[in-house]
Design an enzyme around this catalytic site. Structure first.
Site, PDB file in Angstrom:
ATOM      1  N   CYS A  94       0.812  -1.217   0.000  1.00 59.83           N
ATOM      2  CA  CYS A  94       0.000   0.000   0.000  1.00 59.83           C
ATOM      3  C   CYS A  94       0.852   1.278   0.000  1.00 59.83           C
ATOM      4  O   CYS A  94       1.481   1.588  -0.991  1.00 59.83           O
ATOM      5  CB  CYS A  94      -0.960  -0.045   1.176  1.00 59.83           C
ATOM      6  N   ARG A 128     -12.458   6.347  -1.523  1.00 65.20           N
ATOM      7  CA  ARG A 128     -11.795   5.463  -0.552  1.00 65.20           C
ATOM      8  C   ARG A 128     -12.044   4.023  -0.994  1.00 65.20           C
ATOM      9  O   ARG A 128     -13.180   3.540  -0.983  1.00 65.20           O
ATOM     10  CB  ARG A 128     -12.372   5.733   0.847  1.00 65.20           C
ATOM     11  N   HIS A 199      -3.545  -5.581   2.516  1.00 67.49           N
ATOM     12  CA  HIS A 199      -3.185  -5.709   3.931  1.00 67.49           C
ATOM     13  C   HIS A 199      -3.769  -7.030   4.429  1.00 67.49           C
ATOM     14  O   HIS A 199      -4.336  -7.799   3.672  1.00 67.49           O
ATOM     15  CB  HIS A 199      -3.840  -4.575   4.736  1.00 67.49           C
TER      16      HIS A 199
HETATM   17  N1  GLN Z   1      -1.904   6.857   2.431  1.00 67.47           N
HETATM   18  C1  GLN Z   1      -2.088   5.972   1.295  1.00 67.47           C
HETATM   19  C2  GLN Z   1      -3.514   6.009   0.738  1.00 67.47           C
HETATM   20  O1  GLN Z   1      -4.442   6.342   1.445  1.00 67.47           O
HETATM   21  C3  GLN Z   1      -1.743   4.546   1.672  1.00 67.47           C
HETATM   22  C4  GLN Z   1      -2.649   3.960   2.741  1.00 67.47           C
HETATM   23  C5  GLN Z   1      -2.209   2.594   3.230  1.00 67.47           C
HETATM   24  O2  GLN Z   1      -1.021   2.286   3.309  1.00 67.47           O
HETATM   25  N2  GLN Z   1      -3.218   1.773   3.598  1.00 67.47           N
HETATM   26  O3  GLN Z   1      -3.706   5.660  -0.415  1.00 67.47           O
END
Ligand code: GLN
Length: 255
Positions: A94, A128, A199
């Site tokens: 990520c 999101r 994740h």
């Molecule tokens: N900050 C980055 C985003 O929101 C990565 C988030 C994360 O590592 N889950 O895309």
């Protein structure tokens, strides 16, 4: 006795959703095969010779965590890129994945430098992308000599990542949003370097992915090596199957 060294990058600032569990999984699966393991935590300002690393791991992080480490990582970029060209195995998750691309432009327009291991760039968005993910990794699974051709995990990102050039996706999205939120492709692969939004942490429920990373590191360090002995993965594979089922039944699912 074989030994492998894992460089864990910025374990404090970049460890979202327990991504540390990926290092725990790699270590456990190496020890079960009699491979000795050295884990080096590489925080900001810590000297690190990447020619001594066998696997580099960089977990996920909020935009704030990425801002904290981006400049330090950028300084290490040329050394990491050099080793990636020599076959260094990397797993980036990520926010870590995003900073292995050319740049991450945040929603507010701030440009965070990446190290351009992946021919890719990320732009922050109002979308999101969050939920369970199931990927079809048939093409990769063939290379990994794995009969399991799905990957499962959980994504939560607003950054949208666009791949270019020789960087190919890790898999096709069966359930979830993926790199650009259009539910088509997810992750990135370049040489032995992997990036993914998954994740979970991703490796415990995807033992075939963990073993591929370890096998690549062994092959690179000791020459092509007989396939590692199999581990009893009944629990891991049951967890994988349960995750696929949960993703299929979750209301955000699409098939
Ligand atoms: N900050 C980055 C985003 O929101 C990565 C988030 C994360 O590592 N889950 O895309």
């Amino acid at each position: 006795m074989q030994s492998l060294t894992i460089y864990h990058m910025y374990p404090d600032a970049m460890n979202l959703y327990g991504d540390l569990g990926n290092v725990v999984t790699l270590r456990r699966r190496m020890l079960e095969r009699g491979i000795s393991v050295d884990i080096v935590n590489v925080g900001r300002g810590v000297k690190a010779d990447f020619s001594k690393a066998d696997i580099v791991f960089l977990g996920g992080g909020q935009d704030r965590g990425q801002k904290i480490i981006a400049d330090d990582l950028a300084k290490r970029g040329p050394a990491i890129k050099r080793e990636v060209e020599r076959g260094l195995v990397c797993l980036t998750i990520c926010g870590g994945f995003q900073l292995f691309g050319k740049y991450f432009k945040t929603k507010e327009g701030e440009m965070l430098p990446g190290i351009s291991v992946f021919d890719a760039y990320t732009v922050g968005s109002d979308k999101r992308c969050i939920g369970n993910v199931v990927l079809d990794i048939e093409a990769e699974a063939k290379k990994w000599k794995s009969t399991l051709n799905t990957l499962v995990g959980f994504e939560n990102h607003s950054g949208l990542t666009y791949l270019e050039g020789k960087t190919r996706p890790l898999g096709k999205v069966k359930i979830g949003y993926g790199n650009t939120g259009d539910r088509k492709y997810e992750g990135a692969v370049y040489n032995n370097c992997y990036g993914t939004y998954l994740h979970g942490p991703v490796l415990p429920k995807n033992p075939h992915f963990a073993d591929h990373l370890i096998q690549m590191a062994i092959n690179r360090k000791y020459g092509s090596w007989a396939r590692m002995k199999q581990i009893d993965d009944r629990i891991e594979l049951a967890a994988h199957k349960a995750a696929v089922l949960r993703a299929k039944t979750a209301k955000t699912a699409h098939i």
